[in-house]
Design a protein around this motif. Structure first.
Motif, PDB file in Angstrom:
ATOM      1  N   MET A 159       0.846  -1.195   0.000  1.00  0.00           N
ATOM      2  CA  MET A 159       0.000   0.000   0.000  1.00  0.00           C
ATOM      3  C   MET A 159       0.889   1.256   0.000  1.00  0.00           C
ATOM      4  O   MET A 159       1.855   1.343   0.751  1.00  0.00           O
ATOM      5  N   THR A 160       0.561   2.196  -0.887  1.00  0.00           N
ATOM      6  CA  THR A 160       1.315   3.447  -0.934  1.00  0.00           C
ATOM      7  C   THR A 160       0.756   4.420   0.093  1.00  0.00           C
ATOM      8  O   THR A 160      -0.424   4.745   0.079  1.00  0.00           O
ATOM      9  N   THR A 161       1.598   4.846   1.004  1.00  0.00           N
ATOM     10  CA  THR A 161       1.199   5.783   2.043  1.00  0.00           C
ATOM     11  C   THR A 161       1.863   7.130   1.778  1.00  0.00           C
ATOM     12  O   THR A 161       2.721   7.262   0.903  1.00  0.00           O
ATOM     13  N   VAL A 162       1.456   8.137   2.542  1.00  0.00           N
ATOM     14  CA  VAL A 162       2.072   9.465   2.413  1.00  0.00           C
ATOM     15  C   VAL A 162       3.576   9.361   2.627  1.00  0.00           C
ATOM     16  O   VAL A 162       4.381   9.898   1.851  1.00  0.00           O
ATOM     17  N   LEU A 163       3.980   8.655   3.683  1.00  0.00           N
ATOM     18  CA  LEU A 163       5.399   8.570   4.007  1.00  0.00           C
ATOM     19  C   LEU A 163       6.171   7.743   2.987  1.00  0.00           C
ATOM     20  O   LEU A 163       7.258   8.142   2.542  1.00  0.00           O
ATOM     21  N   ARG A 164       5.615   6.595   2.587  1.00  0.00           N
ATOM     22  CA  ARG A 164       6.302   5.761   1.588  1.00  0.00           C
ATOM     23  C   ARG A 164       6.454   6.513   0.268  1.00  0.00           C
ATOM     24  O   ARG A 164       7.475   6.406  -0.417  1.00  0.00           O
ATOM     25  N   SER A 165       5.432   7.277  -0.097  1.00  0.00           N
ATOM     26  CA  SER A 165       5.504   8.065  -1.323  1.00  0.00           C
ATOM     27  C   SER A 165       6.601   9.134  -1.228  1.00  0.00           C
ATOM     28  O   SER A 165       7.335   9.371  -2.192  1.00  0.00           O
ATOM     29  N   LEU A 166       6.722   9.750  -0.042  1.00  0.00           N
ATOM     30  CA  LEU A 166       7.758  10.755   0.149  1.00  0.00           C
ATOM     31  C   LEU A 166       9.145  10.130   0.054  1.00  0.00           C
ATOM     32  O   LEU A 166      10.037  10.675  -0.631  1.00  0.00           O
ATOM     33  N   LEU A 167       9.347   8.988   0.698  1.00  0.00           N
ATOM     34  CA  LEU A 167      10.651   8.328   0.644  1.00  0.00           C
ATOM     35  C   LEU A 167      10.973   7.862  -0.773  1.00  0.00           C
ATOM     36  O   LEU A 167      12.133   7.921  -1.214  1.00  0.00           O
ATOM     37  N   GLN A 168       9.952   7.437  -1.507  1.00  0.00           N
ATOM     38  CA  GLN A 168      10.165   7.055  -2.902  1.00  0.00           C
ATOM     39  C   GLN A 168      10.585   8.265  -3.727  1.00  0.00           C
ATOM     40  O   GLN A 168      11.439   8.164  -4.622  1.00  0.00           O
ATOM     41  N   ASP A 169       9.999   9.418  -3.417  1.00  0.00           N
ATOM     42  CA  ASP A 169      10.376  10.663  -4.094  1.00  0.00           C
ATOM     43  C   ASP A 169      11.849  10.978  -3.813  1.00  0.00           C
ATOM     44  O   ASP A 169      12.608  11.344  -4.722  1.00  0.00           O
ATOM     45  N   PHE A 170      12.269  10.863  -2.540  1.00  0.00           N
ATOM     46  CA  PHE A 170      13.680  11.076  -2.210  1.00  0.00           C
ATOM     47  C   PHE A 170      14.574  10.161  -3.051  1.00  0.00           C
ATOM     48  O   PHE A 170      15.595  10.587  -3.596  1.00  0.00           O
ATOM     49  N   ARG A 171      14.184   8.911  -3.128  1.00  0.00           N
ATOM     50  CA  ARG A 171      15.008   7.872  -3.749  1.00  0.00           C
ATOM     51  C   ARG A 171      15.044   7.988  -5.264  1.00  0.00           C
ATOM     52  O   ARG A 171      16.114   7.816  -5.884  1.00  0.00           O
ATOM     53  N   GLU A 172      13.907   8.293  -5.862  1.00  0.00           N
ATOM     54  CA  GLU A 172      13.795   8.267  -7.320  1.00  0.00           C
ATOM     55  C   GLU A 172      13.830   9.643  -7.960  1.00  0.00           C
ATOM     56  O   GLU A 172      13.944   9.753  -9.187  1.00  0.00           O
ATOM     57  N   GLY A 173      13.711  10.707  -7.149  1.00  0.00           N
ATOM     58  CA  GLY A 173      13.811  12.052  -7.686  1.00  0.00           C
ATOM     59  C   GLY A 173      12.662  12.456  -8.577  1.00  0.00           C
ATOM     60  O   GLY A 173      12.860  12.980  -9.668  1.00  0.00           O
ATOM     61  N   ARG A 174      11.443  12.233  -8.118  1.00  0.00           N
ATOM     62  CA  ARG A 174      10.279  12.571  -8.944  1.00  0.00           C
ATOM     63  C   ARG A 174       9.994  14.065  -8.961  1.00  0.00           C
ATOM     64  O   ARG A 174       9.544  14.601  -9.970  1.00  0.00           O
ATOM     65  N   THR A 175      10.223  14.757  -7.853  1.00  0.00           N
ATOM     66  CA  THR A 175       9.980  16.202  -7.819  1.00  0.00           C
ATOM     67  C   THR A 175      11.269  17.018  -7.830  1.00  0.00           C
ATOM     68  O   THR A 175      11.269  18.155  -8.283  1.00  0.00           O
ATOM     69  N   VAL A 210      17.584   6.826   6.212  1.00  0.00           N
ATOM     70  CA  VAL A 210      16.314   6.352   6.774  1.00  0.00           C
ATOM     71  C   VAL A 210      16.235   4.830   6.694  1.00  0.00           C
ATOM     72  O   VAL A 210      15.811   4.163   7.649  1.00  0.00           O
ATOM     73  N   ALA A 211      16.668   4.264   5.566  1.00  0.00           N
ATOM     74  CA  ALA A 211      16.649   2.815   5.404  1.00  0.00           C
ATOM     75  C   ALA A 211      17.563   2.126   6.419  1.00  0.00           C
ATOM     76  O   ALA A 211      17.176   1.146   7.065  1.00  0.00           O
ATOM     77  N   LYS A 212      18.783   2.635   6.570  1.00  0.00           N
ATOM     78  CA  LYS A 212      19.721   2.059   7.536  1.00  0.00           C
ATOM     79  C   LYS A 212      19.158   2.141   8.956  1.00  0.00           C
ATOM     80  O   LYS A 212      19.269   1.193   9.747  1.00  0.00           O
ATOM     81  N   SER A 213      18.558   3.283   9.276  1.00  0.00           N
ATOM     82  CA  SER A 213      18.000   3.469  10.622  1.00  0.00           C
ATOM     83  C   SER A 213      16.807   2.553  10.847  1.00  0.00           C
ATOM     84  O   SER A 213      16.627   1.999  11.942  1.00  0.00           O
ATOM     85  N   GLY A 214      15.973   2.377   9.814  1.00  0.00           N
ATOM     86  CA  GLY A 214      14.846   1.463   9.924  1.00  0.00           C
ATOM     87  C   GLY A 214      15.310   0.031  10.158  1.00  0.00           C
ATOM     88  O   GLY A 214      14.738  -0.701  10.975  1.00  0.00           O
ATOM     89  N   ASN A 215      16.363  -0.366   9.450  1.00  0.00           N
ATOM     90  CA  ASN A 215      16.902  -1.714   9.646  1.00  0.00           C
ATOM     91  C   ASN A 215      17.484  -1.882  11.042  1.00  0.00           C
ATOM     92  O   ASN A 215      17.342  -2.952  11.656  1.00  0.00           O
ATOM     93  N   LEU A 216      18.140  -0.845  11.562  1.00  0.00           N
ATOM     94  CA  LEU A 216      18.660  -0.894  12.930  1.00  0.00           C
ATOM     95  C   LEU A 216      17.520  -1.069  13.936  1.00  0.00           C
ATOM     96  O   LEU A 216      17.576  -1.940  14.821  1.00  0.00           O
ATOM     97  N   LEU A 217      16.481  -0.242  13.812  1.00  0.00           N
ATOM     98  CA  LEU A 217      15.358  -0.314  14.748  1.00  0.00           C
ATOM     99  C   LEU A 217      14.658  -1.665  14.666  1.00  0.00           C
ATOM    100  O   LEU A 217      14.238  -2.235  15.675  1.00  0.00           O
ATOM    101  N   GLN A 218      14.526  -2.193  13.459  1.00  0.00           N
ATOM    102  CA  GLN A 218      13.808  -3.447  13.270  1.00  0.00           C
ATOM    103  C   GLN A 218      14.657  -4.654  13.663  1.00  0.00           C
ATOM    104  O   GLN A 218      14.211  -5.523  14.421  1.00  0.00           O
ATOM    105  N   ASP A 219      15.898  -4.710  13.159  1.00  0.00           N
ATOM    106  CA  ASP A 219      16.716  -5.914  13.313  1.00  0.00           C
ATOM    107  C   ASP A 219      17.318  -6.050  14.707  1.00  0.00           C
ATOM    108  O   ASP A 219      17.436  -7.163  15.228  1.00  0.00           O
ATOM    109  N   GLU A 220      17.723  -4.933  15.290  1.00  0.00           N
ATOM    110  CA  GLU A 220      18.396  -5.001  16.594  1.00  0.00           C
ATOM    111  C   GLU A 220      17.443  -4.773  17.768  1.00  0.00           C
ATOM    112  O   GLU A 220      17.699  -5.262  18.875  1.00  0.00           O
ATOM    113  N   LEU A 221      16.359  -4.036  17.531  1.00  0.00           N
ATOM    114  CA  LEU A 221      15.507  -3.629  18.648  1.00  0.00           C
ATOM    115  C   LEU A 221      14.061  -4.084  18.511  1.00  0.00           C
ATOM    116  O   LEU A 221      13.205  -3.687  19.308  1.00  0.00           O
TER     117      LEU A 221
END
Length: 238
Positions: A1-17, A46-57
């Protein structure tokens, strides 16, 4: 599901705007410190931090994190990562006892690791700090020392319910769709000056507004003198 936040991170990653290599977050800190993160690099943090929060904590939906931090580029990264995981990011530092984990740069709080009922994450705020300066109590996670070892691509173990709150501040709980209302309105493509001294909730609202409008942010520490030269060099428009 595309959310506001996922769409924003995709924009960062892919350079849509904005092109993915263009600055999305520029930090001015004390002592001449300047850190510039392009959209692609910001998404990577953000991806590295998400993996840290998920994998270690074991971070994920239903888990809360208190951001007992000033407005700072690392604070922004951690908030975005936590929300992307479906965690509840608490921006009010007095909520320590209610949070499953707490990110802080406060040495005194880190020293109370055995007294507080929360998993502590010690965040060194210096741009060149490869780890927490000094010895950490047992069980405290060193954010700067650990985050770089995590993957550049984030894949959640489970999808979060977008109707559940991902942000808590000022007595409000905000879900993904509510991030648009929480964000401060901004002009399309703005290059926005944000004062860190206004506090993390206000600075985050301003930054989200700029990013959602396809713009970028210049975040300045209270000790930084915002001179005409800085405004001109950074092409600040608001």
């Amino acid at each position: 599901m595309t959310t506001v936040l996922r769409s924003l991170l995709q924009d960062f990653r892919e350079g849509r705007t904005l092109p993915s290599g263009a600055p999305r977050l520029t930090w001015y800190g004390p002592g001449g410190e300047r850190v510039e993160l392009s959209g692609k690099v910001l998404d990577n943090w953000v991806a590295k931090s998400g993996n840290l929060l998920q994998d270690e904590l074991d971070g994920g939906p239903g888990v809360s994190i208190s951001l007992a931090l000033p407005a700072h580029w690392k604070s922004f990264v951690l908030v975005l990562a936590a929300m992307d995981l479906g965690m509840l990011a608490r921006l009010d530092g007095d909520a320590l006892e209610d949070a499953d984990m707490t990110a802080t740069a406060d040495e005194a709080l880190v020293g109370r690791a055995g007294e507080v009922d929360t998993q502590l994450i010690a965040v060194a705020l210096g741009a060149l700090s490869p780890r927490w300066p000094g010895e950490l109590p047992s069980g405290v996670v060193d954010y700067a020392g650990a985050v770089r070892g995590h993957g550049d691509v984030f894949q959640p173990w489970m999808d979060a319910d977008p109707t559940q709150a991902v942000l808590s501040t000022g007595g409000r709980e905000i879900d993904d769709a509510g991030l648009r209302t929480f964000a401060t309105e901004a002009a399309d493509g703005v290059r926005l000056l944000v004062h860190a001294g206004d506090g993390l909730p206000a600075a985050l609202a301003a930054a989200l507004g700029a990013w959602l409008a396809g713009g970028s942010v210049v975040l300045v520490h209270p000790e930084v003198d915002v001179t005409p030269r800085l405004r001109e060099s950074e092409k600040i428009s608001a």
